[in-house]
Design a protein around this motif. Structure first.
Motif, PDB file in Angstrom:
ATOM      1  N   ASN A  33       0.609  -1.555   0.088  1.00  0.00           N
ATOM      2  CA  ASN A  33      -0.096   0.100   0.004  1.00  0.00           C
ATOM      3  C   ASN A  33       0.993   1.164   0.055  1.00  0.00           C
ATOM      4  O   ASN A  33       0.710   2.599  -0.799  1.00  0.00           O
ATOM      5  CB  ASN A  33      -0.897  -0.077   1.369  1.00  0.00           C
ATOM      6  CG  ASN A  33      -2.045  -0.997   1.070  1.00  0.00           C
ATOM      7  OD1 ASN A  33      -2.155  -0.924   0.168  1.00  0.00           O
ATOM      8  ND2 ASN A  33      -3.037  -0.711   2.029  1.00  0.00           N
ATOM      9  N   PHE A  54       2.099   1.428  -3.315  1.00  0.00           N
ATOM     10  CA  PHE A  54       0.365   2.501  -3.941  1.00  0.00           C
ATOM     11  C   PHE A  54       0.769   3.848  -4.286  1.00  0.00           C
ATOM     12  O   PHE A  54       0.283   4.660  -4.982  1.00  0.00           O
ATOM     13  CB  PHE A  54      -0.416   1.552  -4.055  1.00  0.00           C
ATOM     14  CG  PHE A  54      -0.834   0.079  -4.848  1.00  0.00           C
ATOM     15  CD1 PHE A  54       0.598  -0.897  -5.740  1.00  0.00           C
ATOM     16  CD2 PHE A  54      -1.771  -1.091  -4.353  1.00  0.00           C
ATOM     17  CE1 PHE A  54       0.581  -1.782  -5.923  1.00  0.00           C
ATOM     18  CE2 PHE A  54      -1.775  -1.849  -5.114  1.00  0.00           C
ATOM     19  CZ  PHE A  54      -0.635  -2.676  -5.972  1.00  0.00           C
ATOM     20  N   ARG A 102      -4.481   1.969 -13.244  1.00  0.00           N
ATOM     21  CA  ARG A 102      -4.679   3.628 -11.908  1.00  0.00           C
ATOM     22  C   ARG A 102      -6.487   3.571 -11.861  1.00  0.00           C
ATOM     23  O   ARG A 102      -6.605   4.433 -11.042  1.00  0.00           O
ATOM     24  CB  ARG A 102      -4.017   4.685 -12.691  1.00  0.00           C
ATOM     25  CG  ARG A 102      -4.243   5.974 -13.100  1.00  0.00           C
ATOM     26  CD  ARG A 102      -3.717   6.238 -11.215  1.00  0.00           C
ATOM     27  NE  ARG A 102      -2.120   5.723 -11.127  1.00  0.00           N
ATOM     28  CZ  ARG A 102      -1.746   5.613  -9.851  1.00  0.00           C
ATOM     29  NH1 ARG A 102      -1.832   6.342  -9.092  1.00  0.00           N
ATOM     30  NH2 ARG A 102      -0.242   5.629 -10.223  1.00  0.00           N
ATOM     31  N   TYR A 134      -7.187   1.450  -8.953  1.00  0.00           N
ATOM     32  CA  TYR A 134      -6.814   2.299  -8.094  1.00  0.00           C
ATOM     33  C   TYR A 134      -7.301   3.554  -7.285  1.00  0.00           C
ATOM     34  O   TYR A 134      -7.356   3.533  -6.242  1.00  0.00           O
ATOM     35  CB  TYR A 134      -5.361   2.092  -8.122  1.00  0.00           C
ATOM     36  CG  TYR A 134      -4.507   2.775  -6.479  1.00  0.00           C
ATOM     37  CD1 TYR A 134      -4.467   2.029  -5.051  1.00  0.00           C
ATOM     38  CD2 TYR A 134      -3.941   4.003  -6.509  1.00  0.00           C
ATOM     39  CE1 TYR A 134      -4.338   2.132  -4.337  1.00  0.00           C
ATOM     40  CE2 TYR A 134      -3.379   4.337  -5.404  1.00  0.00           C
ATOM     41  CZ  TYR A 134      -3.202   3.314  -3.785  1.00  0.00           C
ATOM     42  OH  TYR A 134      -3.159   3.775  -3.338  1.00  0.00           O
ATOM     43  N   GLY A 137      -5.880   1.069  -1.902  1.00  0.00           N
ATOM     44  CA  GLY A 137      -5.264   0.138  -1.626  1.00  0.00           C
ATOM     45  C   GLY A 137      -5.939  -1.456  -1.240  1.00  0.00           C
ATOM     46  O   GLY A 137      -7.238  -1.588  -1.193  1.00  0.00           O
ATOM     47  N   TYR A 148     -10.138  -7.913  -1.890  1.00  0.00           N
ATOM     48  CA  TYR A 148     -10.013  -6.454  -3.832  1.00  0.00           C
ATOM     49  C   TYR A 148     -10.203  -6.873  -4.694  1.00  0.00           C
ATOM     50  O   TYR A 148     -11.301  -5.849  -5.239  1.00  0.00           O
ATOM     51  CB  TYR A 148      -8.431  -6.583  -3.315  1.00  0.00           C
ATOM     52  CG  TYR A 148      -8.020  -5.424  -3.726  1.00  0.00           C
ATOM     53  CD1 TYR A 148      -7.846  -4.421  -3.863  1.00  0.00           C
ATOM     54  CD2 TYR A 148      -7.204  -5.720  -5.846  1.00  0.00           C
ATOM     55  CE1 TYR A 148      -7.481  -3.777  -4.145  1.00  0.00           C
ATOM     56  CE2 TYR A 148      -7.151  -4.380  -5.742  1.00  0.00           C
ATOM     57  CZ  TYR A 148      -6.731  -2.889  -5.081  1.00  0.00           C
ATOM     58  OH  TYR A 148      -6.469  -1.608  -5.832  1.00  0.00           O
TER      59      TYR A 148
END
Length: 337
Positions: free
Chosen positions: A77, A80, A146, A149, A154, A169
């Motif tokens: 995370n 990220f 992207r 996300y 995360g 997730y």
């Protein structure tokens, strides 16, 4: 800002030899990438290795450090959060990528914007000859878009840092219209991760993760569908689309169908839609008792399995209690409400 196509996040905690091998293959086989190395309090030899590689890569690398081992998921995370590229990759420091491992993933993502999580072919792992939707990604190697996300952020650091964290997730991605897909690529080799901590603590963490997952998403069901003779492959494809929707909510489907239809489905690419939608051909020359035993064997492997007739109005041949396909569709619809 960076002009990298993809940011590759590599959490690291010791294992300098494996880390060096991992990073060398990534650097050699991932053109246009920036490498975000998250050092989780490694010992001096690993720390020095990461610094040397970061210095040699200059602006193609970002080295982040913590004083202690914060864990793989928190480190991922952190990486990220520092990424800027259109795509993010997460790779364990024991993974070895092959030449051209990334190109098919990015090409598929460009053609299928709904593919928010993408996996290469992994060894060890299942055969990977055609794109297939999966119930979860892999911490060995995965790519995240992207846009996904931006929508969901995360991983949940309160879960197990393994399968249930990854399943969660994917379910969060599904809720925003994204899917997890494994794409045929050159093989990416990885090692099964050694679990740290006592067995009791790992078991408690897993049980807590399972309970949290089921509280959020519920529990999937198991179904066996019978497809009678006379169904065309186009109609089968329409029905399988419904099953894929159910599979995204953790349902499992086994589809018993005539051998000739199964062959046509294989040729049409319908056998690899989702890992939890399995096509099983009925033996061509088998008598009905043998087919019934096949159904009973499949049902016994998954207690609570519900029979379904794939065509409304045609009875399920080996059980008096079953759902029509319309009733199954109503169940699937209800999961999306």
């Amino acid at each position: 800002m960076t002009d990298a196509t993809i940011d590759v996040i590599i959490p690291v905690w010791n294992r300098p030899d494996e880390t060096r091998n991992c990073l060398v293959t990534l650097i050699n086989h991932t053109p246009g990438a920036r490498f975000i190395m998250v050092d989780c309090g490694s010992e001096r030899d690993t720390e020095r290795l990461l610094q040397e590689l970061a210095d040699s890569l200059d602006d193609r690398a970002l080295l982040m450090r913590d004083d202690s081992n914060i864990g793989f998921v928190p480190a991922a995370n952190r990486g990220f959060e520092s990424s800027e590229a259109p795509y993010l990759a997460l790779v364990r420091n024991t993974t070895l990528v092959s030449p051209k491992w990334l190109e098919p993933l990015l090409a598929y993502a460009g053609e299928h914007p709904e593919a928010g999580i993408l996996l290469p072919c992994l060894d060890p792992g299942e055969e990977c000859s055609a794109p297939k939707e999966l119930e979860r990604g892999s911490f060995a190697a995965m790519v995240v878009s992207r846009e996904l996300y931006r929508r969901i952020g995360g991983f949940d650091e309160g879960m197990d840092g393994g399968a249930w964290c990854l399943k969660d997730y994917t379910r969060r991605a599904n809720a925003h219209g994204f899917i997890t897909v494994q794409v045929p690529t050159p093989v990416v080799h990885h090692q099964e991760e050694v679990q740290l901590g006592s067995e009791q603590r790992r078991r408690e963490t897993q049980q807590r993760s399972i309970a949290l997952f089921r509280e959020r998403w519920g529990v999937g069901a198991s179904y066996v569908l019978h497809v009678p003779k006379g169904v065309e492959v186009e109609l089968l494809g329409e029905k399988l689309e419904w099953l894929v929707k159910g599979a995204r909510h953790d349902d499992r489907y086994t589809v018993l169908l005539p051998a000739s239809l199964n062959q046509a489905a294989q040729q049409a690419g319908l056998a690899t839609l989702h890992e939890h939608v399995t096509l099983v051909p009925l033996p061509r020359l088998a008598w009905d008792g043998m087919k019934k035993r096949l159904f009973e064997k499949i049902a016994s492997e998954k207690p609570g399995t519900t029979p379904v007739t794939a065509v409304d109005g045609i009875p399920f041949p080996w059980s008096d209690r079953y759902l029509s396909f319309s009733e199954l569709c109503e169940r699937i619809k209800a999961r999306y409400q």
